[in-house]
Scaffold this active site. Sequence first.
Site, mmCIF file in Angstrom:
data_model
loop_
_atom_site.group_PDB
_atom_site.id
_atom_site.type_symbol
_atom_site.label_atom_id
_atom_site.label_comp_id
_atom_site.label_asym_id
_atom_site.label_seq_id
_atom_site.Cartn_x
_atom_site.Cartn_y
_atom_site.Cartn_z
ATOM 1 C CE LYS A 1 42.171 50.607 43.208
ATOM 2 N NZ LYS A 1 41.663 50.451 41.859
ATOM 3 C CG ASP B 1 44.431 46.431 50.311
ATOM 4 O OD1 ASP B 1 44.617 47.565 49.844
ATOM 5 O OD2 ASP B 1 44.165 45.434 49.600
ATOM 6 C CG PHE C 1 39.786 42.891 44.885
ATOM 7 C CD1 PHE C 1 39.779 41.708 44.162
ATOM 8 C CD2 PHE C 1 40.500 43.970 44.374
ATOM 9 C CE1 PHE C 1 40.470 41.588 42.952
ATOM 10 C CE2 PHE C 1 41.194 43.869 43.169
ATOM 11 C CZ PHE C 1 41.169 42.673 42.461
HETATM 12 C C1 LIG Z 1 41.674 47.254 48.182
HETATM 13 C C2 LIG Z 1 42.433 46.874 46.948
HETATM 14 N N1 LIG Z 1 43.579 46.191 47.061
HETATM 15 C C3 LIG Z 1 44.301 45.838 45.984
HETATM 16 C C4 LIG Z 1 43.885 46.151 44.712
HETATM 17 C C5 LIG Z 1 44.706 45.727 43.517
HETATM 18 O O1 LIG Z 1 45.358 46.823 42.990
HETATM 19 P P1 LIG Z 1 46.031 46.731 41.522
HETATM 20 O O2 LIG Z 1 44.916 46.580 40.539
HETATM 21 O O3 LIG Z 1 46.771 48.035 41.394
HETATM 22 O O4 LIG Z 1 46.940 45.565 41.529
HETATM 23 C C6 LIG Z 1 42.695 46.877 44.542
HETATM 24 C C7 LIG Z 1 42.209 47.208 43.193
HETATM 25 O O5 LIG Z 1 41.071 47.535 42.978
HETATM 26 C C8 LIG Z 1 41.953 47.250 45.688
HETATM 27 O O6 LIG Z 1 40.805 47.916 45.585
#
Ligand SMILES: Cc1ncc(COP(=O)(O)O)c(C=O)c1O
Length: 395
Positions: free
Chosen positions: A244, A215, A128
């Site tokens: 986050k 990520d 994700f």
């Molecule tokens: C691993 C990862 N990447 C990207 C995101 C997306 O982040 P945002 O909701 O701040 O756009 C998330 C959100 O849960 C995530 O867990």
Amino acid sequence: MSDHLVKAYNSLPTSFTRGDGIYLWDTEDKRYLDALCGISVTNLGHNHPAVTEAIQQQASTLLHTSNIYAIEWQKKLANLICKLSGMDRVFFGNSGAEANEAAIKIARLYGHNQGNSDPNIIVMNNSFHGRTMATLSASGGRKVQAGFEPLLSGFVRAPYNDIESIQSVAKNNPKVVAILAEPVQGEGGIIVPDDGYLEALREICDKNNWLLMLDEVQSGIARSGEMFAFQHTNIIPDVLTLAKALGNGVPIGACVTQGKAAEVIQPGNHGSTFGGNPLACRAGYAVLDSIQKDSILDNVIKSSEQLISHLKRGLADHPDVKQIRNRGLLVGIEMKYNYQAFVMHALQRGLLLNVTAEKVIRLLPPLILTEQQTTDMAQQIIDCIHSFEPVKTSN
Ligand SMILES: Cc1ncc(COP(=O)(O)O)c(C=O)c1O
């Protein structure tokens, strides 16, 4: 109460009015133990004194200018992120999806600069990366993609934690320029890869002149027991994405680069109005500074060991528990059945957590837990699981 919000979320009716440390209080003044941190955002707990003070001071000084002008707190935060990660440059946005958008753009531009007009990025099944068009196209779950086709092209999918499949892509696809992966898959169900996996990805990237892009939107900012989860290994990525917990609740995202990725973006290639504004960067600085001053990494190691051993003991004889997995305080309890209804069961008992990948109870507790609070939290989770009756279908 009816409202005029787009129906993007199936929000529970509970609403919180204040928070302090590991607790939240709702509109009826009922107290809840927060084992979720807004999905790994308020890692330092609610109303953290140093972060609150930094935000208050900055709010009464200067909120926003523009990236047309130099922003001192942006430079300070970038320096600190680079010192802590061993990387070179930072681009600031406002969310995880934006940080990953920047990473995807860097990979494509890196390819174009080498004469590759159709650069491909290897992405992982079950991953994700966000909800924008590029990041949902990169993500592995069909759930976030359905209905939004045509997806962006240029992503090659591979199973997570499977080096042979990456080697096979390397042999057969000359268009690849980068790999994008989570060091621990979060939304996918707290999937911790085998030892040596990230090192093997690094080696393949080096051999093929690809960028390794990690990520760490969910796994970063001390949650794993290191400031960044890749620091459990001896490798360093070319691109690292953060968001986050970097602002402990103030929106901020960061795309961090080093080596051959660091000079790819040049003036005019990318930008953001709010990205890196003084308020967000000052909050981010206070977060990273507090993590160091308060020895948060030591605390994560101690309290995660304690939490996991309590959970393993307390759930050893539970027939529904399949596996308990963790990297620091990124914790997943995989159940045999769909456990989504468990979120409400726990909420009614004053405990905040969530369920991801339908069967995995996800715990992302604050990194400031004391020994007593860790024991109490573990017991509350164990009691909640023992008192819950799931509907026993295996899908
Ligand atoms: C691993 C990862 N990447 C990207 C995101 C997306 O982040 P945002 O909701 O701040 O756009 C998330 C959100 O849960 C995530 O867990």
